[in-house]
Design a protein around this motif. Structure first.
Motif, short mmCIF file in Angstrom:
data_model
loop_
_atom_site.label_atom_id
_atom_site.label_comp_id
_atom_site.label_asym_id
_atom_site.label_seq_id
_atom_site.Cartn_x
_atom_site.Cartn_y
_atom_site.Cartn_z
N PRO A 20 31.09 -13.89 -13.70
CA PRO A 20 29.81 -13.24 -13.99
C PRO A 20 29.11 -12.76 -12.73
CG PRO A 20 29.55 -15.62 -14.05
CD PRO A 20 31.02 -15.35 -13.86
N ILE A 21 28.17 -11.87 -12.89
CA ILE A 21 27.41 -11.36 -11.75
C ILE A 21 26.71 -12.50 -11.02
CG2 ILE A 21 25.39 -9.97 -11.12
CD1 ILE A 21 26.25 -8.00 -13.34
N GLY A 22 26.23 -13.48 -11.77
CA GLY A 22 25.52 -14.60 -11.14
C GLY A 22 26.37 -15.38 -10.17
N LEU A 23 27.68 -15.47 -10.43
CA LEU A 23 28.57 -16.17 -9.50
C LEU A 23 28.64 -15.42 -8.18
CD1 LEU A 23 30.71 -18.25 -8.70
CD2 LEU A 23 32.41 -16.86 -9.90
N SER A 24 28.78 -14.11 -8.24
CA SER A 24 28.79 -13.31 -7.00
C SER A 24 27.49 -13.48 -6.24
CB SER A 24 29.02 -11.83 -7.32
OG SER A 24 30.34 -11.62 -7.78
N LYS A 25 26.38 -13.44 -6.95
CA LYS A 25 25.08 -13.62 -6.30
C LYS A 25 25.01 -14.95 -5.56
CE LYS A 25 21.43 -12.96 -8.85
NZ LYS A 25 20.57 -13.02 -10.06
N GLN A 56 25.62 -23.67 -10.03
CA GLN A 56 26.65 -24.60 -10.50
C GLN A 56 28.02 -23.92 -10.51
OE1 GLN A 56 25.25 -26.02 -14.30
NE2 GLN A 56 23.44 -26.99 -13.39
N ALA A 57 28.05 -22.64 -10.92
CA ALA A 57 29.32 -21.90 -10.93
C ALA A 57 29.86 -21.75 -9.51
CB ALA A 57 29.12 -20.53 -11.58
N ALA A 58 28.96 -21.48 -8.54
CA ALA A 58 29.39 -21.35 -7.15
C ALA A 58 29.85 -22.70 -6.60
CB ALA A 58 28.25 -20.79 -6.30
N ASP A 59 29.16 -23.78 -6.97
CA ASP A 59 29.60 -25.12 -6.55
C ASP A 59 31.02 -25.40 -7.03
OD1 ASP A 59 27.17 -25.67 -5.33
OD2 ASP A 59 26.36 -26.78 -7.04
N GLU A 60 31.30 -25.02 -8.29
CA GLU A 60 32.63 -25.25 -8.85
C GLU A 60 33.67 -24.40 -8.14
OE1 GLU A 60 35.64 -26.79 -11.39
OE2 GLU A 60 33.69 -27.49 -10.65
N THR A 83 18.62 -16.74 -7.90
CA THR A 83 19.75 -17.25 -8.67
C THR A 83 19.23 -18.27 -9.68
OG1 THR A 83 20.19 -18.93 -6.98
CG2 THR A 83 21.47 -16.89 -6.87
N THR A 84 20.03 -18.55 -10.69
CA THR A 84 19.69 -19.55 -11.69
C THR A 84 20.47 -20.83 -11.39
OG1 THR A 84 21.49 -18.97 -13.19
CG2 THR A 84 19.43 -17.70 -13.39
#
Length: 366
Positions: free
Chosen positions: A264-269, A178-182, A172-173
């Motif tokens: 975004p896909i990154g949030l799911s990841k 940060q998106a998951a934290d939010e 993950t980036t």
């Protein structure tokens, strides 16, 4: 067949699969190519969303993005062709099976092009990988479909790579985390060790779907019996289904990403990476759980448990193994969809409980 000298640093182009799950299953092959060409350069050639799946990894020195019927000129064939030519690739490895990508590889000017022979693309390849055959009665031969991970590694073996373990790998980036934290803050979720993620959808079609009523019953069981929270993962087109599951479950411990503005896909990841456990249909996010070492319970109906085998001890593939399966159809051709309708909630919860009884593995941010 052109062979480049061993040990010589090369510029190697890699055409990557298009489906999210296929991309993740190709990661052992990408890793093998990176190790083989440690002193050279690896150029990833992919659809834009594939780049999102692989974001956070450092395998590629350069990427070339393309998209069929793209509106952006930089993704259209004339500019992509020029980028491929300008890359001056010594070798192209195709982890795709289409005639189109073989033609693109040929147009790149790379002197060596390695890939599986199918879809009449053999003449465009300099190193041809053939699927295994087996005999079936009276000397007739039929194709043997290798699990996808093995098929990709078969291509890298033809490219001269040493054997590579089949473990899937993702990262993950900081932006993903940060998106998951939010999302955790907005949804008022507890410690990730207390959160089970459901992935209820998929791009394949309705035949892969487990009935919504089953997901609702399973979510309630996890909340009431196991005292855990359930987070419904969803993509932009799956918001309504996720909302309905939460509404009908009617439990404050069951929520979803449906009302998060950007998905975004990154949030799911990142959400799956930090979770206690993943329950998923046989669709792309299933492989996020496997790649991050998260215990994963995968629900199979019309698709093959063999072709997408991950070799992971922390994944349980649950299937009724009906005589009509796997049919690989997007809509049940018999009209009953028993392969998913009859897959009982209690059976799935038994597998969930088995994993929950084990100590949780630490999934530190990648």
């Amino acid at each position: 067949m052109i062979r480049l000298l061993a040990g010589v640093a090369m510029r190697v182009g890699v055409f990557l699969p298009n489906w999210i799950g296929d991309v993740v299953m190709a990661t052992p092959a990408i890793r093998a190519l990176r190790k083989q060409n440690a002193n050279g350069e690896l150029v990833g050639i992919m659809r834009p969303y594939v780049g999102e799946v692989l974001a956070g990894n450092s395998w590629f020195d350069e990427t070339i993005l393309y998209k069929k019927k793209a509106e952006q000129t930089e993704l259209q064939w004339p500019q992509v062709k020029q980028k491929l030519r300008d890359a001056k690739l010594d070798r192209v490895v195709l982890l795709t099976n289409s005639l189109r990508t073989a033609w693109m590889a040929w147009q790149s000017g790379a002197p060596e092009r390695i890939g599986t022979v199918r879809d009449v693309r053999g003449p465009l390849l300099t190193t041809r990988v053939y699927q295994a055959k087996k005999r079936k009665g009276w000397g007739r031969a039929e194709d043997v479909q290798l699990p996808a991970i093995d098929g990709y590694l078969q291509v890298t073996t033809a490219a001269g790579c040493p054997p590579e373990p089949p473990e899937l790998e993702l990262a993950t980036t900081p932006a993903d985390e940060q998106a998951a934290d939010e999302a955790w803050r907005v949804l008022k979720l507890p410690d990730p060790s207390q959160v089970v993620v459901f992935n209820t959808g998929g791009a394949f079609g309705a035949a892969k779907d487990w009935p919504r009523k089953h997901f609702i019953s399973l979510a309630r069981a996890i909340a009431e019996r196991d005292n855990l929270h359930v987070l419904i993962n969803c993509g932009p087109s799956e918001r309504d289904n996720a909302r309905e599951i939460v509404s009908e479950a009617n439990d404050s411990r069951i929520t979803s990403l449906a009302d998060i503005a950007d998905l975004p896909i990154g949030l799911s990841k990142a959400c799956i990476r930090r979770s206690r456990l993943l329950v998923s249909t046989d669709s792309g996010p299933r492989f996020f759980g496997v790649a991050f070492g998260v215990p994963t319970v995968t629900l199979f109906g019309p698709t093959s448990t063999h072709w997408t085998r991950t070799y992971a001890d922390h994944e349980k593939r649950v299937s009724l193994e009906l005589d009509c399966a796997p049919c690989m159809k997007r809509v049940c051709p018999l009209g009953h969809h028993r392969c998913m309708e009859d897959l009982a909630v209690e059976r799935v919860h038994t597998e969930v409980a088995r994993y929950l009884s084990k100590p949780m593995k630490s999934n530190a941010a990648a």
